[in-house]
Design an enzyme around this catalytic site. Sequence first.
Site, PDB file in Angstrom:
ATOM      1  N   GLU A  23       0.857  -1.120  -0.110  1.00 55.45           N
ATOM      2  CA  GLU A  23       0.063   0.123  -0.049  1.00 55.45           C
ATOM      3  C   GLU A  23       0.748   1.271   0.028  1.00 55.45           C
ATOM      4  O   GLU A  23       0.681   2.121  -0.570  1.00 55.45           O
ATOM      5  CB  GLU A  23      -0.890   0.139   1.295  1.00 55.45           C
ATOM      6  CG  GLU A  23      -1.625   1.388   1.382  1.00 55.45           C
ATOM      7  CD  GLU A  23      -2.122   1.475   2.792  1.00 55.45           C
ATOM      8  OE1 GLU A  23      -3.186   0.928   3.052  1.00 55.45           O
ATOM      9  OE2 GLU A  23      -1.421   2.064   3.742  1.00 55.45           O
ATOM     10  N   ASP A  78      -5.923  -3.666  -3.155  1.00 58.10           N
ATOM     11  CA  ASP A  78      -6.050  -2.119  -3.475  1.00 58.10           C
ATOM     12  C   ASP A  78      -4.596  -1.791  -3.817  1.00 58.10           C
ATOM     13  O   ASP A  78      -4.732  -0.856  -4.826  1.00 58.10           O
ATOM     14  CB  ASP A  78      -6.339  -1.556  -2.268  1.00 58.10           C
ATOM     15  CG  ASP A  78      -5.358  -1.893  -0.923  1.00 58.10           C
ATOM     16  OD1 ASP A  78      -5.018  -2.634  -0.809  1.00 58.10           O
ATOM     17  OD2 ASP A  78      -5.652  -0.801  -0.097  1.00 58.10           O
TER      18      ASP A  78
END
Length: 416
Positions: free
Chosen positions: A95, A156
């Site tokens: 991330e 993500d």
Amino acid sequence: MREWNLQSEPSGSASSSSTRSRNLRRWLQSRARWLGLGSLAMLFAVEGCAMLPTTGDSAPNPAPWYQFWTSYQAKFIDPQGRVIDWEDGGITTSEGQSYALFFALVANNPKLFQNILSWTQDNLAQGSLAAHLPAWRWGERPNKTWGVLDTHSAADADLWIAYTLIQAGRLWNRNSYTAIGTLLAKRIAQQEVVTLPGTGPMLIPGNMGFHIAPNTYVFNPSYLPLPVVEGLAHALPHGPWRAMAAHLPDFIKAVSPHGFAPDWVAYSPQQGYHIAPQGPNGSYNAIRVYLWAGMSNPDTPGAQRILDSVSGMANYLQSHLLPPVSENWQTGTTTGTGPAGFSAALIPYLMQKNRNTEAHNQWLRLNADYDRADGLYGKTPHYYDQNLALFALGWAYHTIHFNHNGELKPSWSNLK
């Protein structure tokens, strides 16, 4: 005091970028006069960190965002291009790498971009993002060596990396970036996308651990920013992204019955969307749902529907100065007070919803929590808070803008 209407067109219609810029300037000028800051609208004047000169017809000044980004690099990015979460034992996550890669593109810094990409590939993706999904967690092992701590992926981060590489290839005319991003996006489609009966393709949060029972999956709404999914759909029309983008507004509405987004939600054909094993709350993950909704181009299909579906937070802030740290998505109950990053994340969302007073309160909170010594937010600057603020303030200062197709239009780009 008069409240400026940031949306000059009727509710539900799409404002152009120039209209948003003009109305943003008028609103900030009104705030500056109210605060006694003179002719320059310095919404929260902290020696250049968040000043926004808005005189004349000029666009908002992007310099404060660049200064903030420079401060972030000094604190969190080492010379190799590794993003360090100091509060969590100096670990690195996919991330963190994905966000830094995006911000390096926004800042038009090819050298830093390549450093971040090289470190990510070499240390998280076995040398190639074209051939492997990146591991999500890297750090010091019990035997005092450093390396991958968890080989599972985080969808993500994977999505942001693929999107950013494709945008970098377009903006910098680098075919190699386009190729890596395209192959990574295809690998995501193979390993992190499932097809729900009657719904279509959906992104699961990682390649393992989220298919918890037959026909039962766990999803994370914050893993699906509309501009990113739409951008992939535009770049890769034969992938699952177009159908995913089309379904996204229905998904957000279904999992936000009280206008609050969850961190995690489970789905099965028998029960529909229901409480995931992680619990019913929306907090550090869900705050990004409001952020992505606010940053989405209002001309993108479904953008307004998503914004309308998560009105619970805006309604809460009508009677509370600051956002809660947690909300129950099934009951609407709230607890605690969120950190500075939560306030930052809500600024684009509140401004898009024309909640001027509530947005102003969050600006004031950032001003109050700004540390002049290091140029970051909070006396102990948390990695996650700074990332939320970099996205939100990038949108506010027009360094980050997405067109209706989800393509990134940074302030330095002259591409149409």
